[in-house]
Design a protein around this motif. Structure first.
Motif, PDB file in Angstrom:
ATOM      1  N   ASP A 105      -7.965   8.788   1.510  1.00  0.00           N
ATOM      2  CA  ASP A 105      -8.308   8.375  -0.239  1.00  0.00           C
ATOM      3  C   ASP A 105      -7.194   8.995  -1.124  1.00  0.00           C
ATOM      4  O   ASP A 105      -7.366   9.198  -1.708  1.00  0.00           O
ATOM      5  N   ASP A 106      -5.797   9.215  -0.097  1.00  0.00           N
ATOM      6  CA  ASP A 106      -4.711   9.138  -1.191  1.00  0.00           C
ATOM      7  C   ASP A 106      -3.808   7.511  -1.328  1.00  0.00           C
ATOM      8  O   ASP A 106      -3.077   7.579  -1.977  1.00  0.00           O
ATOM      9  N   LEU A 107      -4.807   6.779  -0.794  1.00  0.00           N
ATOM     10  CA  LEU A 107      -3.742   5.442  -0.610  1.00  0.00           C
ATOM     11  C   LEU A 107      -4.544   4.449  -1.935  1.00  0.00           C
ATOM     12  O   LEU A 107      -5.424   4.110  -2.748  1.00  0.00           O
TER      13      LEU A 107
ATOM     14  N   ASP B 111      -4.977   9.338 -10.773  1.00  0.00           N
ATOM     15  CA  ASP B 111      -3.942   9.415 -11.994  1.00  0.00           C
ATOM     16  C   ASP B 111      -2.778   8.361 -12.326  1.00  0.00           C
ATOM     17  O   ASP B 111      -2.619   7.407 -13.008  1.00  0.00           O
ATOM     18  N   MET B 112      -2.516   7.976 -10.681  1.00  0.00           N
ATOM     19  CA  MET B 112      -1.765   6.466 -10.815  1.00  0.00           C
ATOM     20  C   MET B 112      -2.271   5.095 -11.637  1.00  0.00           C
ATOM     21  O   MET B 112      -1.920   4.830 -12.154  1.00  0.00           O
ATOM     22  N   CYS B 113      -3.894   4.790 -11.001  1.00  0.00           N
ATOM     23  CA  CYS B 113      -4.728   4.251 -11.237  1.00  0.00           C
ATOM     24  C   CYS B 113      -4.844   4.082 -12.471  1.00  0.00           C
ATOM     25  O   CYS B 113      -4.986   3.005 -13.161  1.00  0.00           O
ATOM     26  N   LYS B 114      -5.553   5.087 -13.041  1.00  0.00           N
ATOM     27  CA  LYS B 114      -5.502   5.024 -14.613  1.00  0.00           C
ATOM     28  C   LYS B 114      -4.250   4.917 -15.769  1.00  0.00           C
ATOM     29  O   LYS B 114      -4.627   4.649 -16.683  1.00  0.00           O
TER      30      LYS B 114
ATOM     31  N   SER C 106       1.282  -1.457   0.011  1.00  0.00           N
ATOM     32  CA  SER C 106      -0.343   0.267   0.019  1.00  0.00           C
ATOM     33  C   SER C 106       0.569   1.486  -0.214  1.00  0.00           C
ATOM     34  O   SER C 106       1.442   0.922   0.904  1.00  0.00           O
ATOM     35  N   ILE C 107       0.812   1.998  -0.707  1.00  0.00           N
ATOM     36  CA  ILE C 107       1.274   3.561  -0.989  1.00  0.00           C
ATOM     37  C   ILE C 107       0.209   4.568  -1.366  1.00  0.00           C
ATOM     38  O   ILE C 107      -0.621   4.113  -0.729  1.00  0.00           O
ATOM     39  N   ARG C 108       1.151   5.490  -0.254  1.00  0.00           N
ATOM     40  CA  ARG C 108       0.023   7.060  -0.265  1.00  0.00           C
ATOM     41  C   ARG C 108       0.651   7.699  -1.616  1.00  0.00           C
ATOM     42  O   ARG C 108       2.123   8.131  -1.243  1.00  0.00           O
TER      43      ARG C 108
ATOM     44  N   GLY D   5      -2.249  13.835  -3.037  1.00  0.00           N
ATOM     45  CA  GLY D   5      -3.196  13.361  -2.818  1.00  0.00           C
ATOM     46  C   GLY D   5      -4.513  12.409  -3.378  1.00  0.00           C
ATOM     47  O   GLY D   5      -3.799  11.751  -4.679  1.00  0.00           O
ATOM     48  N   ARG D   6      -5.390  12.626  -3.785  1.00  0.00           N
ATOM     49  CA  ARG D   6      -6.530  11.867  -4.313  1.00  0.00           C
ATOM     50  C   ARG D   6      -5.979  11.546  -5.995  1.00  0.00           C
ATOM     51  O   ARG D   6      -6.334  10.904  -6.387  1.00  0.00           O
ATOM     52  N   GLU D   7      -5.967  13.270  -6.009  1.00  0.00           N
ATOM     53  CA  GLU D   7      -6.375  13.345  -7.505  1.00  0.00           C
ATOM     54  C   GLU D   7      -4.544  12.500  -7.628  1.00  0.00           C
ATOM     55  O   GLU D   7      -4.919  11.660  -9.282  1.00  0.00           O
ATOM     56  N   ALA D   8      -4.157  12.667  -7.963  1.00  0.00           N
ATOM     57  CA  ALA D   8      -2.768  11.776  -8.054  1.00  0.00           C
ATOM     58  C   ALA D   8      -2.646  10.393  -8.335  1.00  0.00           C
ATOM     59  O   ALA D   8      -2.669   9.477  -8.846  1.00  0.00           O
TER      60      ALA D   8
END
Length: 365
Positions: free
Chosen positions: A341-343, A300-303, A288-290, A294-297
């Motif tokens: 929410d950034d996890l 973006d990574m997931c996308k 797990s990473i943060r 934040g959440r938008e980043a």
């Protein structure tokens, strides 16, 4: 054999002897809803009706119990069916239980949205603090329920210490061992009363079957689990059991590869300017990473990830990525178990590690 066989030997052979009639080395799929009786009450090998018992299912239950070093195993249609059976067997209206402050969202949802309506109360505590768990216990506490590592923050419990705390209070300790698997951790040997698995995950290992299991050394608990297994009917199909048995045979070699790949990924991510925190217990494939942005980043990574498929679940041969706060743990929003929410949670698969590393590098550019 006079000595206890090794882990991989048990995974391949426990409960899975060649068929005595045909010599088949794999346990057959007994796709029968009922079984002929030799006279009224004359059961052959104890089988009468498939919900009550099935030879393929018995093989899986024997194998999982052997891997956990337990004497009794019960297989269920899902991890949540196993969770429900355990909690309803061990708790009555007015009872209290302690759960992790970062438990799996499905477990929390069952307790918070269903069991509380039946007069059951709960408190939360960090699994890595036995003193905090002791403080959360009340005179009505009957169960201490932990995950180790937890989902999704990957906190690790001192199971022996938590077992002592629970037993001193007259409570039972249940350990969800899904993330560690019996390859890395056997909670019964550390004092746990019950071990739970979502066999959907590492034990099945191929993202093609859903199931759950309970293992215990306590014959009274096992009888209670068996009563609900039959009475409520949350049992797996023979084909699902066959797939889980197939996966179980390669558990040790898969876990070695999951761990090696995860270690390389952690090395890449630690200190990366885009990552504010990396969490990994040092074994298995969950990381797990943060994200610093934040959440938008995180979104973006997931996308951007390609080899890491955006999907729920974990423990399969393929790598997966998810945003727990919006996916598997959405039910914890606004509660004491709310997930950052950034996890981002990675389930690291067994692909070639250089391909996974490049996928991560690309997603973080």
């Amino acid at each position: 054999m006079t000595e206890t066989p090794g882990f991989s030997t048990r995974a391949i052979h426990a409960g899975q002897e060649p068929d005595p009639r045909t010599g088949a080395v794999n346990v057959p799929i007994y796709a029968s809803s009922t079984f002929a009786q030799d006279g009224v009450g004359g059961l052959r090998e104890g089988f009468e009706y498939a919900r009550t018992g099935n030879p393929t299912r018995r093989a899986l239950e024997t194998a999982i119990a052997a891997l956990e070093g337990g004497t009794h195993g019960r297989a269920f249609s899902s991890g949540m069916a196993a969770t429900d059976a355990a909690l309803r067997s061990m708790l009555r209206p007015g009872d209290h239980l302690v759960i992790p402050n970062d438990a799996y969202g499905g477990t929390f949802r069952l307790i918070d949205k269903v069991l509380t309506h039946w007069g059951i109360t709960y408190s939360v505590a960090p699994v890595d603090d036995p003193h905090a768990i002791a403080e959360a216990i009340t005179p009505e506490t009957k169960v201490v329920w932990i995950e180790s590592p937890t989902n999704p923050l990957l906190n690790v419990a001192d199971i022996a210490a938590v077992a002592e705390v629970a037993h001193n209070a007259g409570a039972k300790l249940v350990v969800d061992n899904t993330f560690a698997t019996p390859y890395y951790q056997q909670p019964l040997a550390l004092g746990a009363d019950v071990v739970l698995h979502s066999t959907t995950k590492y034990l099945g290992g191929h993202s093609d079957v859903v199931g759950g299991a309970l293992v215990t050394d306590d014959p009274e608990l096992d009888a209670a689990f068996g009563f609900l297994q039959n009475g409520a009917g949350g049992v797996p199909s023979p084909f699902d059991v066959f797939l889980t048995l197939r996966g179980l045979k390669t558990l040790s070699v898969r876990m070695d590869r999951h761990t090696a790949n995860a270690a390389a990924i952690v090395e890449l991510l630690q200190g990366h300017e885009s990552i504010s925190e990396v969490r990994w217990p040092g074994y298995a494939g969950m990381v797990s990473i943060r994200l610093s942005g934040g959440r938008e980043a995180a979104l973006d990574m997931c996308k951007k990830l390609e080899l890491f498929t955006l999907a729920e679940s974990l423990g399969g041969v393929e790598s997966l990525v998810e945003l727990p706060a919006a996916m598997t743990h959405a039910s914890t929003a606004g509660s004491l178990l709310e997930v950052p929410d950034d996890l981002v949670r990675l389930s690291v698969g067994i692909e070639d590690v250089e391909d996974l590393l490049e996928d991560l590098r690309r997603s973080l550019r």
